[in-house]
Design a protein around this motif. Structure first.
Motif, PDB file in Angstrom:
ATOM      1  N   PRO A  91       1.062   7.122   8.523  1.00 38.54           N
ATOM      2  CA  PRO A  91       1.708   5.859   8.927  1.00 38.54           C
ATOM      3  C   PRO A  91       0.621   5.216   9.996  1.00 38.54           C
ATOM      4  O   PRO A  91       0.356   4.229   9.917  1.00 38.54           O
ATOM      5  CB  PRO A  91       2.923   6.221   9.515  1.00 38.54           C
ATOM      6  N   VAL A  92       0.151   6.271  10.865  1.00 39.49           N
ATOM      7  CA  VAL A  92      -0.309   5.634  12.072  1.00 39.49           C
ATOM      8  C   VAL A  92      -1.962   5.288  11.625  1.00 39.49           C
ATOM      9  O   VAL A  92      -2.309   4.266  11.902  1.00 39.49           O
ATOM     10  CB  VAL A  92      -0.815   6.758  13.230  1.00 39.49           C
ATOM     11  N   ALA A  93      -2.624   6.122  10.732  1.00 41.78           N
ATOM     12  CA  ALA A  93      -4.080   5.572  10.244  1.00 41.78           C
ATOM     13  C   ALA A  93      -3.770   4.281   9.493  1.00 41.78           C
ATOM     14  O   ALA A  93      -4.694   3.519   9.713  1.00 41.78           O
ATOM     15  CB  ALA A  93      -4.406   6.664   9.493  1.00 41.78           C
ATOM     16  N   ILE A  94      -2.889   4.145   8.583  1.00 38.60           N
ATOM     17  CA  ILE A  94      -2.670   3.122   7.490  1.00 38.60           C
ATOM     18  C   ILE A  94      -2.549   1.766   8.506  1.00 38.60           C
ATOM     19  O   ILE A  94      -3.136   0.709   8.328  1.00 38.60           O
ATOM     20  CB  ILE A  94      -2.006   3.053   6.586  1.00 38.60           C
ATOM     21  N   THR A  95      -1.277   1.733   9.190  1.00 37.84           N
ATOM     22  CA  THR A  95      -1.008   0.863  10.214  1.00 37.84           C
ATOM     23  C   THR A  95      -1.963   0.009  11.011  1.00 37.84           C
ATOM     24  O   THR A  95      -2.177  -1.128  11.195  1.00 37.84           O
ATOM     25  CB  THR A  95       0.293   1.145  10.992  1.00 37.84           C
ATOM     26  N   ALA A  96      -2.577   1.246  11.857  1.00 37.30           N
ATOM     27  CA  ALA A  96      -3.643   0.811  12.625  1.00 37.30           C
ATOM     28  C   ALA A  96      -4.815  -0.050  12.127  1.00 37.30           C
ATOM     29  O   ALA A  96      -5.136  -0.964  12.560  1.00 37.30           O
ATOM     30  CB  ALA A  96      -4.327   1.879  13.613  1.00 37.30           C
ATOM     31  N   ALA A  97      -5.149   0.477  11.103  1.00 38.31           N
ATOM     32  CA  ALA A  97      -6.465  -0.052  10.145  1.00 38.31           C
ATOM     33  C   ALA A  97      -5.879  -1.392   9.680  1.00 38.31           C
ATOM     34  O   ALA A  97      -6.630  -2.319   9.748  1.00 38.31           O
ATOM     35  CB  ALA A  97      -7.004   0.693   9.035  1.00 38.31           C
ATOM     36  N   MET A  98      -4.570  -1.809   9.443  1.00 39.14           N
ATOM     37  CA  MET A  98      -4.122  -2.934   8.882  1.00 39.14           C
ATOM     38  C   MET A  98      -4.127  -3.901  10.136  1.00 39.14           C
ATOM     39  O   MET A  98      -4.379  -5.054   9.822  1.00 39.14           O
ATOM     40  CB  MET A  98      -2.765  -3.020   8.284  1.00 39.14           C
ATOM     41  N   LEU A  99      -3.680  -3.478  11.225  1.00 39.84           N
ATOM     42  CA  LEU A  99      -3.610  -4.634  12.385  1.00 39.84           C
ATOM     43  C   LEU A  99      -4.987  -4.988  12.729  1.00 39.84           C
ATOM     44  O   LEU A  99      -5.346  -6.131  13.130  1.00 39.84           O
ATOM     45  CB  LEU A  99      -3.068  -3.715  13.584  1.00 39.84           C
ATOM     46  N   ALA A 136      -4.235  -2.806  18.642  1.00 41.22           N
ATOM     47  CA  ALA A 136      -3.754  -2.258  17.631  1.00 41.22           C
ATOM     48  C   ALA A 136      -3.615  -0.688  17.807  1.00 41.22           C
ATOM     49  O   ALA A 136      -2.601  -0.431  17.062  1.00 41.22           O
ATOM     50  CB  ALA A 136      -5.051  -2.258  16.655  1.00 41.22           C
ATOM     51  N   ALA A 137      -4.358  -0.059  18.321  1.00 46.54           N
ATOM     52  CA  ALA A 137      -4.045   1.402  18.620  1.00 46.54           C
ATOM     53  C   ALA A 137      -2.856   1.475  19.382  1.00 46.54           C
ATOM     54  O   ALA A 137      -2.029   2.547  18.986  1.00 46.54           O
ATOM     55  CB  ALA A 137      -5.115   2.113  19.369  1.00 46.54           C
ATOM     56  N   LEU A 138      -2.601   0.860  20.365  1.00 48.33           N
ATOM     57  CA  LEU A 138      -1.409   1.082  21.319  1.00 48.33           C
ATOM     58  C   LEU A 138      -0.146   0.673  20.601  1.00 48.33           C
ATOM     59  O   LEU A 138       0.993   1.535  20.760  1.00 48.33           O
ATOM     60  CB  LEU A 138      -1.888   0.156  22.708  1.00 48.33           C
ATOM     61  N   VAL A 139      -0.041  -0.434  20.034  1.00 48.62           N
ATOM     62  CA  VAL A 139       1.110  -0.954  19.367  1.00 48.62           C
ATOM     63  C   VAL A 139       1.500  -0.108  18.283  1.00 48.62           C
ATOM     64  O   VAL A 139       2.729   0.391  18.138  1.00 48.62           O
ATOM     65  CB  VAL A 139       1.146  -2.435  18.926  1.00 48.62           C
ATOM     66  N   THR A 140       0.349   0.569  17.821  1.00 45.55           N
ATOM     67  CA  THR A 140       0.834   1.403  16.507  1.00 45.55           C
ATOM     68  C   THR A 140       1.481   2.854  16.945  1.00 45.55           C
ATOM     69  O   THR A 140       2.573   3.151  16.442  1.00 45.55           O
ATOM     70  CB  THR A 140      -0.471   1.837  15.760  1.00 45.55           C
ATOM     71  N   ILE A 141       0.848   3.460  17.809  1.00 42.65           N
ATOM     72  CA  ILE A 141       1.528   4.574  18.319  1.00 42.65           C
ATOM     73  C   ILE A 141       2.919   4.548  18.997  1.00 42.65           C
ATOM     74  O   ILE A 141       3.703   5.350  18.870  1.00 42.65           O
ATOM     75  CB  ILE A 141       0.445   5.369  19.105  1.00 42.65           C
ATOM     76  N   VAL A 142       2.731   3.272  19.812  1.00 44.82           N
ATOM     77  CA  VAL A 142       4.136   3.179  20.367  1.00 44.82           C
ATOM     78  C   VAL A 142       5.273   2.654  19.355  1.00 44.82           C
ATOM     79  O   VAL A 142       6.496   3.197  19.693  1.00 44.82           O
ATOM     80  CB  VAL A 142       4.041   2.108  21.521  1.00 44.82           C
ATOM     81  N   VAL A 173      -5.689   7.627  15.787  1.00 42.97           N
ATOM     82  CA  VAL A 173      -5.286   5.967  15.907  1.00 42.97           C
ATOM     83  C   VAL A 173      -6.709   5.726  16.332  1.00 42.97           C
ATOM     84  O   VAL A 173      -7.189   4.518  15.857  1.00 42.97           O
ATOM     85  CB  VAL A 173      -4.160   5.646  16.782  1.00 42.97           C
ATOM     86  N   THR A 174      -7.460   6.265  17.184  1.00 48.31           N
ATOM     87  CA  THR A 174      -8.608   5.638  17.412  1.00 48.31           C
ATOM     88  C   THR A 174      -9.703   5.796  16.624  1.00 48.31           C
ATOM     89  O   THR A 174     -10.709   4.914  16.498  1.00 48.31           O
ATOM     90  CB  THR A 174      -9.110   6.524  18.970  1.00 48.31           C
ATOM     91  N   THR A 175      -9.726   6.858  15.437  1.00 57.49           N
ATOM     92  CA  THR A 175     -10.359   6.711  14.167  1.00 57.49           C
ATOM     93  C   THR A 175     -10.047   5.823  13.591  1.00 57.49           C
ATOM     94  O   THR A 175     -11.050   4.983  13.004  1.00 57.49           O
ATOM     95  CB  THR A 175     -10.370   8.051  13.595  1.00 57.49           C
ATOM     96  N   ALA A 176      -8.769   5.392  13.367  1.00 58.66           N
ATOM     97  CA  ALA A 176      -8.368   4.349  12.336  1.00 58.66           C
ATOM     98  C   ALA A 176      -8.974   2.734  12.722  1.00 58.66           C
ATOM     99  O   ALA A 176      -9.198   2.103  11.867  1.00 58.66           O
ATOM    100  CB  ALA A 176      -6.882   4.582  12.361  1.00 58.66           C
ATOM    101  N   VAL A 177      -9.011   2.760  13.910  1.00 64.62           N
ATOM    102  CA  VAL A 177      -9.435   1.541  14.461  1.00 64.62           C
ATOM    103  C   VAL A 177     -10.867   1.370  14.773  1.00 64.62           C
ATOM    104  O   VAL A 177     -11.436   0.424  15.511  1.00 64.62           O
ATOM    105  CB  VAL A 177      -8.626   1.104  15.821  1.00 64.62           C
ATOM    106  N   GLN A 178     -11.517   2.455  14.439  1.00 68.34           N
ATOM    107  CA  GLN A 178     -13.033   2.348  14.460  1.00 68.34           C
ATOM    108  C   GLN A 178     -13.439   2.383  15.961  1.00 68.34           C
ATOM    109  O   GLN A 178     -14.551   1.750  16.349  1.00 68.34           O
ATOM    110  CB  GLN A 178     -13.731   1.462  13.433  1.00 68.34           C
TER     111      GLN A 178
END
Length: 559
Positions: free
Chosen positions: A151-159, A169-175, A513-518
């Motif tokens: 969920p974190v990987a997919i959501t962060a990438a979508m944001l 994007a990373a912060l709102v995803t994990i919180v 999450v940092t990977t997902a947001v590149q």
């Protein structure tokens, strides 16, 4: 399935972890047990050491302490790390690669722009509203179905696709994800805590949890808006935040009485539906910098909308079928391979002298959400290659499949970090370092009710998994409750909800999450921003649990 020939390293004497291994004192033992985590966060936060080096150094520290201070045999220490590595690769890294590849298909094909246009229409051109819906409700839906980082990987990438800056994007995803974690992956953390906490009723544990989580659910959209745009976002979007929070909170409160396994799914769907319907009749005030607009020529038609949403709708449908269809789910789980880990299983003993079941590694293939995310990605690759939408999105299947090795290469440092963090978690767990921390907290008597959620928080911060936090501390929570005259169901609920909040600062989660947001290597920056939210919510939970444990809430709490 146990190999018949074991290396000499694995031939170790039996070992029972002790919570008083250092100087015969539980507090001194706990302080020593914390050192690997102190080293990790100090190196990452204060000295800006790259995260993969932080994890490697912390692993070495934990292994040295395991041998020198906790008296764990050298061979068993090394083999504990290898089981952690195995757990890191399957299911966690396996899921992350699948999820990031699925996202990358929308980028390579160009469909990400249509996805952005779809959410622009739903969010009335307000990027903050769009980000709130995705990071809170959509992420929660995925968490309820899959968990384990997907969920974190997919959501962060979508944001990122929606245009949100990488750090936000990373912060709102994990919180936003945190409050769903306790009920994540069909409530596996709840089931685990109940089973290992003296055989409690998991539905009862879920019900106690829901009496805490709904309050945080109502607050969470306001917290996410403040992350996105400070007080201005709260002032301009508070009606949407209230609708999303109340609907989600109601889902959390009601769902356990229907099916505790579906709590996150039902709550997220209620929040998603309520937000969508509310935005049909209400339009927010949007600052220029957060206003998004799709040019008339770029507005997608029905086919393009369907294709843009297809990866995310399909992955939810496929995972939902595999999890909710009981017969199919049982058949898939029947293919799991249980592997007693060589050199550890049978040698690692519990305090009562029995062989610990923790060194049994479960190799999941068909029951692993990653497999179904991969299947989704394969379907999407062929779908995108066959439908160009009037020549606008021309891409070959070969190009889309070539994105998979590119994804793996780009994830290489994150893969190393996650593998090392999981190895660290297993060494700390099997040697007794993590348990010593919990045992020290459990000596506080009635005040332990306030500290109880911290155990779950620590467990997930170390292991990256709320399920692992339950496995570590459920029995300890029940033992402490009995000694202090507290209701063990409240403490098990506290442990599980606290475990979700600990996911915010988990090194594994930060790497994902940092990977997902590149933005690999920015873990320390995200941690600095995320930690206050994690700690603040934890303290709120501690206060709620303490009040509940004293019986001051009367009939409000479940019977």
């Amino acid at each position: 399935m146990v190999p018949t020939a074991l290396p000499a390293l694995a031939l170790a004497a039996s070992f029972t972890p002790s919570t008083t291994a250092v100087g015969g004192n539980v507090f001194l033992t706990a302080i020593v047990g914390l050192l690997p985590l102190v080293a990790f966060f100090a190196l990452m936060g204060a000295f800006k050491v790259p995260t993969h080096w932080c994890s490697i150094i912390a692993l070495v520290v934990s292994m040295v302490l395991a041998v020198a201070c906790f008296h764990m045999p050298v061979g068993m220490t090394a083999l504990s790390a290898t089981q952690g590595l195995a757990m890191g690769f399957v299911p966690i890294i396996y899921i992350i690669i699948a999820a990031v590849w699925l996202y990358n298909l929308t980028e390579v094909s160009g469909r990400s722009q249509d996805l952005k246009a779809v959410f622009n229409a739903i969010g009335k051109g307000d990027m903050r509203a769009q980000a709130l819906i995705v990071s809170f409700s959509f992420c929660g839906l995925l968490e309820g179905l899959a968990g384990f980082g997907a969920p974190v990987a997919i959501t962060a990438a979508m944001l990122i696709t929606l245009g949100l800056p990488k750090m936000k994007a990373a912060l709102v995803t994990i919180v936003g994800n945190a409050i769903y974690v306790g009920f994540g992956a069909m409530a596996i953390p709840v089931t685990t805590a109940a089973k290992l906490g003296g055989g409690q009723d998991p539905a009862a544990i879920g019900s106690f949890m829901s009496h805490f989580t709904w309050i945080i659910c109502v607050l969470m959209p306001f917290i996410l808006l403040s992350i996105l745009d400070g007080a201005r976002a709260v002032r301009q979007l508070w009606p949407l935040a209230l609708v999303a929070g109340v609907a989600t909170g109601a889902g959390h409160f009601i769902a356990p009485s229907i099916s505790y396994e579906l709590t996150s799914v039902m709550a997220a769907l209620l929040g998603l539906a309520a937000s969508y319907l509310f935005l049909l009749v209400w339009t927010p005030t949007t600052p220029t910098e957060f206003h998004t607009e799709t040019a008339e020529a770029d507005k997608p038609d029905r086919e393009r909308v369907i294709l843009a949403l297809a990866p995310y709708v399909l992955v939810v449908v496929i995972i939902a079928v595999t999890k909710l269809w009981k017969g199919l789910n049982a058949a898939l789980e029947a293919t799991d391979v249980k592997i007693p880990w060589p050199g550890i299983y049978g040698n690692l003993l519990t305090s009562d002298g029995k062989a610990s079941t923790s060194p049994i590694y479960t190799l999941q293939i068909l029951s692993n959400p990653g497999t179904w995310i991969f299947l989704t990605a394969i379907i999407i690759a062929f779908l995108y290659a066959s439908r160009s939408s009037g020549g606008r999105f021309q891409v070959s299947a070969g190009r889309l499949f070539s994105a998979l090795p590119e994804t793996i290469y780009n994830l290489r440092l994150s893969i190393l970090t996650i593998a090392m963090v999981m190895a660290l978690a297993y060494v700390m767990n099997f040697s007794g370092q993590t348990t010593a921390i919990g045992a020290a907290l459990a000596t506080t008597g009635a005040a332990f009710a306030f500290l109880s959620p911290i155990l779950g928080w620590v467990g997930t911060a170390v292991a990256g998994s709320a399920t692992s936090a339950g496995a570590l501390f459920a029995n300890l929570q029940v033992t402490a409750a009995q000694g202090a005259g507290l209701d063990p169901r409240i403490l098990l609920a506290a442990n599980t909800v606290g475990a979700g909040l600990g996911k915010i600062v988990s090194p594994q989660n930060l790497a994902v999450v940092t990977t997902a947001v590149q933005a690999p290597g920015t873990d320390s920056e995200v941690l600095k921003k995320a930690a206050p939210y994690s700690i603040g919510l934890l303290l709120l939970l501690c206060a709620l649990v303490f009040v509940a444990s004293q019986g001051w809430l009367g009939a409000y709490m479940p019977a």
